[in-house]
Design an enzyme around this catalytic site. Structure first.
Site, short mmCIF file in Angstrom:
data_model
loop_
_atom_site.label_atom_id
_atom_site.label_comp_id
_atom_site.label_asym_id
_atom_site.label_seq_id
_atom_site.Cartn_x
_atom_site.Cartn_y
_atom_site.Cartn_z
N ARG A 1 -36.90 -15.17 2.28
CA ARG A 1 -36.91 -14.58 3.62
C ARG A 1 -36.16 -15.47 4.61
O ARG A 1 -36.06 -16.67 4.43
CB ARG A 1 -38.34 -14.35 4.11
CG ARG A 1 -39.09 -13.26 3.37
CD ARG A 1 -40.46 -13.03 3.97
NE ARG A 1 -41.31 -14.22 3.91
CZ ARG A 1 -41.56 -15.01 4.95
NH1 ARG A 1 -41.03 -14.75 6.14
NH2 ARG A 1 -42.33 -16.07 4.80
N LYS B 1 -42.28 -7.58 3.60
CA LYS B 1 -42.92 -8.31 4.68
C LYS B 1 -42.62 -7.70 6.04
O LYS B 1 -43.43 -7.83 6.97
CB LYS B 1 -42.49 -9.78 4.65
CG LYS B 1 -43.05 -10.54 3.44
CD LYS B 1 -44.58 -10.47 3.37
CE LYS B 1 -45.13 -11.36 2.26
NZ LYS B 1 -46.62 -11.26 2.16
N HIS C 1 -53.68 -10.97 5.69
CA HIS C 1 -52.85 -11.56 4.64
C HIS C 1 -53.81 -12.28 3.68
O HIS C 1 -54.10 -13.46 3.85
CB HIS C 1 -51.84 -12.54 5.25
CG HIS C 1 -50.87 -13.08 4.25
ND1 HIS C 1 -50.35 -14.35 4.33
CD2 HIS C 1 -50.32 -12.52 3.14
CE1 HIS C 1 -49.52 -14.55 3.33
NE2 HIS C 1 -49.49 -13.46 2.59
N SER D 1 -49.34 -20.63 0.35
CA SER D 1 -48.78 -20.75 -0.99
C SER D 1 -49.30 -22.00 -1.69
O SER D 1 -49.31 -23.09 -1.12
CB SER D 1 -47.25 -20.81 -0.91
OG SER D 1 -46.69 -20.93 -2.19
N LYS E 1 -54.85 -18.44 -3.96
CA LYS E 1 -55.22 -17.09 -3.51
C LYS E 1 -55.05 -16.06 -4.62
O LYS E 1 -55.96 -15.26 -4.90
CB LYS E 1 -54.37 -16.72 -2.29
CG LYS E 1 -54.55 -15.31 -1.76
CD LYS E 1 -53.95 -15.18 -0.37
CE LYS E 1 -52.46 -15.40 -0.36
NZ LYS E 1 -51.69 -14.20 -0.73
N THR E 2 -53.88 -16.06 -5.25
CA THR E 2 -53.62 -15.09 -6.31
C THR E 2 -54.49 -15.35 -7.53
O THR E 2 -55.04 -14.42 -8.12
CB THR E 2 -52.13 -15.14 -6.71
OG1 THR E 2 -51.33 -14.82 -5.57
CG2 THR E 2 -51.83 -14.15 -7.82
N ASP F 1 -52.46 -9.51 -1.92
CA ASP F 1 -51.67 -10.04 -0.81
C ASP F 1 -51.93 -9.42 0.56
O ASP F 1 -51.98 -10.14 1.55
CB ASP F 1 -50.19 -9.90 -1.14
CG ASP F 1 -49.29 -10.75 -0.27
OD1 ASP F 1 -49.65 -11.91 0.01
OD2 ASP F 1 -48.22 -10.27 0.13
N ARG G 1 -39.11 -13.93 -8.71
CA ARG G 1 -40.19 -12.97 -8.43
C ARG G 1 -40.20 -11.82 -9.43
O ARG G 1 -39.19 -11.45 -10.01
CB ARG G 1 -39.99 -12.37 -7.03
CG ARG G 1 -40.14 -13.38 -5.90
CD ARG G 1 -41.60 -13.62 -5.58
NE ARG G 1 -41.77 -14.47 -4.41
CZ ARG G 1 -42.91 -14.62 -3.76
NH1 ARG G 1 -43.99 -13.96 -4.17
NH2 ARG G 1 -43.01 -15.41 -2.72
#
Length: 507
Positions: free
Chosen positions: A45, A190, A209, A227, A231-232, A246, A311
């Site tokens: 991004r 995003k 988020h 990151s 979380k994932t 997410d 990704r």
């Protein structure tokens, strides 16, 4: 202009991979059947090139100024970029259009239309948004928001407000987004998340988020973290049902996933460490910027020669323990994840409501020495609401909504430094730490009590105290951005929230 584009509409489905190959130079089918492609010069991004039209609608609603992710542009500059994008799209033999939904909550879903020059962008968004039925496509009607993705074509750098050949522009009044000068697919994902951060609070729905999962007994947990904080990993716990990894909404009826897919980082991906993601990379999945063998088409997930930000985008139903539809009851645990490389925060702390708001607004984690070039010692990183790049309103607005919903539905807040979560911790005995005033358990079954208090792990107690004070000062300096910002009386920070932060001696 839009009518011209709509006249050449084409739906992209996974079974139409041949179209993606035909119209995409440099795209290939890998050994597992996934589509591998490249995003060009931009492999991530471009937050400094993302702009929002500042007009009568947004001037007093959005978060502007110091600390804000919202960089302003005017209506005229937006229209110059829009015309440039639409003219480019109209010059092509074929464009690709998706009509899809955001938010699994049927009462609050948003209709989006994505017009793109690249077939892989269309397939990417087919995976990431919620896929309508044939009947829903027939009766789709006017979209609530439209993206014009002409990322292969640059913006004019001499246009007012432009600082490079890349520009990602949001116009909330026109309900449109224009992309020029970047082909990185994540800008669409995003960008729409930013739109949801604007639209949902208007309906008294909190946009988040976060990851989210549900236990076998129906207990829902939210996981916030930057990151690398887990979380994932936590949201895809095999013993629980995945709601999403997410982006979520918390409404009066419960929690719902915004998206219809997952966008997983796959650098160093292995079947042993992350079998679910590994098995999801198959026919229908889009791989972005990965490297693979010329003859065997086997992907080398360790190869960082294009980027470390490799990704995989795939439909959420590719994960075996997903809960469909991706909705759940009100969360019972709100877990804030922090990778504290300073080593002074406890492994797990139970938070009061005001502490939850304080740490949610702060959005803290730390970069470990050696993870990035030039970092010799731990560096604190703060991202408001654990997603500052995507929020549109002032962070206190989201924090106030979070506190209201937690209070109403009896959710417990946690600050976790190791990846633990609730459960038996609710029944434990607690004591307060100095400086940060965090409640930490004195004993937890199966865990050595001495590690629950971080001070016990330091042989040099004076060094511990010095580091603790250093981190506390970083928190307070970061929070000054929010104490000086006000949007009406309802969003002023209260003394209670300020008191929930660290207290320095003689402060």
């Amino acid at each position: 202009m839009q009518e011209n584009i709509m006249g050449r509409k084409r739906n992209m489905e996974p079974e139409l991979y041949e179209q993606a190959i035909k119209y995409e130079k440099g795209s290939f089918i890998t050994a597992t059947g996934a589509l591998a492609t490249l995003s060009g010069a931009k492999t991530g991004r471009c937050p400094r090139d993302k702009r929002v039209v500042k007009d009568e609608l947004t001037e007093n609603e959005l978060w502007w100024g110091k600390g804000s992710p919202n960089i302003e542009m005017d209506e005229h500059s937006f229209m110059v970029n829009r015309e440039r994008a639409v003219d480019y799209l109209n010059s092509l033999d074929k464009v690709f259009v998706n009509d899809q939904f955001l938010n699994w909550d049927p009462e609050n879903r948003i209709k989006v239309r994505i017009v793109s020059a690249r077939a892989y962008h269309s397939l990417f968004m087919h995976n990431m948004c919620i896929r309508p039925t044939l009947e829903e496509i027939e009766n789709f009607g006017t979209p609530d928001f439209t993206i014009y993705n002409a990322g292969q074509f640059p913006c004019n750098r001499y246009t007012h407000y432009m600082t490079s050949s890349t520009s990602i522009d949001l116009n909330l009044a026109r309900k449109e987004m224009v992309i020029l000068g970047t082909q990185y697919a994540g800008e669409m994902k995003k960008g729409l998340f930013s739109v949801m951060h604007y639209l949902m609070p208007k309906r008294q729905i909190l946009s988040l988020h976060s990851g989210c999962n549900m236990g076998k007994e129906g207990d829902v947990a939210l996981f916030f973290g930057l990151s690398g904080t887990g979380k994932t990993t936590l949201s895809t716990d095999h013993n629980r049902y995945l709601i999403g990894d997410d982006e979520h909404c918390w409404s009066d009826s419960g929690v719902s996933n915004i998206e219809g897919g997952c966008y997983a980082k796959c650098i160093d991906l292995s079947k042993e460490k992350e079998p679910d993601i590994w098995n999801a990379i198959k026919f229908g999945t889009v791989l972005e910027n990965v490297v693979f063998g010329e003859h065997d088409r086997e992907v080398d997930f360790t190869d960082k020669s294009v980027t470390e930000n490799t990704r995989a985008a795939y439909p959420i139903e590719y994960i075996p323990n997903v809960k469909l539809p991706c909705v759940g009851p009100h969360p019972k645990n709100v877990i804030l994840l922090a990778c504290d490389a300073f080593g002074v925060l406890p492994p797990v702390s139970k938070l009061s409501l005001s502490q939850t708001m304080y740490h949610f607004i702060s959005g803290y984690t730390a970069l470990v020495a050696g993870t990035e070039e030039g970092i010799k010692e731990p560096q604190a990183t703060f991202s408001a609401c654990f997603g500052a790049a995507f929020i549109m309103l002032h962070p206190t607005k989201y924090a106030a909504m979070l506190a209201e919903k937690m209070k109403k539905h009896g959710a417990t807040g946690w600050l976790v430094n190791t990846g633990w979560s609730g459960g038996s911790l609710l029944k434990a005995k607690y004591k307060k730490t100095e400086i940060f005033g965090l409640e930490i358990p004195t004993e937890v079954e199966g865990v050595p009590s001495e590690i629950l208090d971080p001070e016990n792990t330091w042989s040099d107690k004076s060094a511990y105290k010095e580091t603790l004070l250093k981190l506390a000062a970083l928190f307070k300096n970061n929070f000054e951005t929010f104490t000086n910002y006000k949007i009406g009386e309802d969003n002023n920070l209260t003394d209670e929230i300020l008191a929930a932060g660290p207290i320095l001696p003689n402060a």
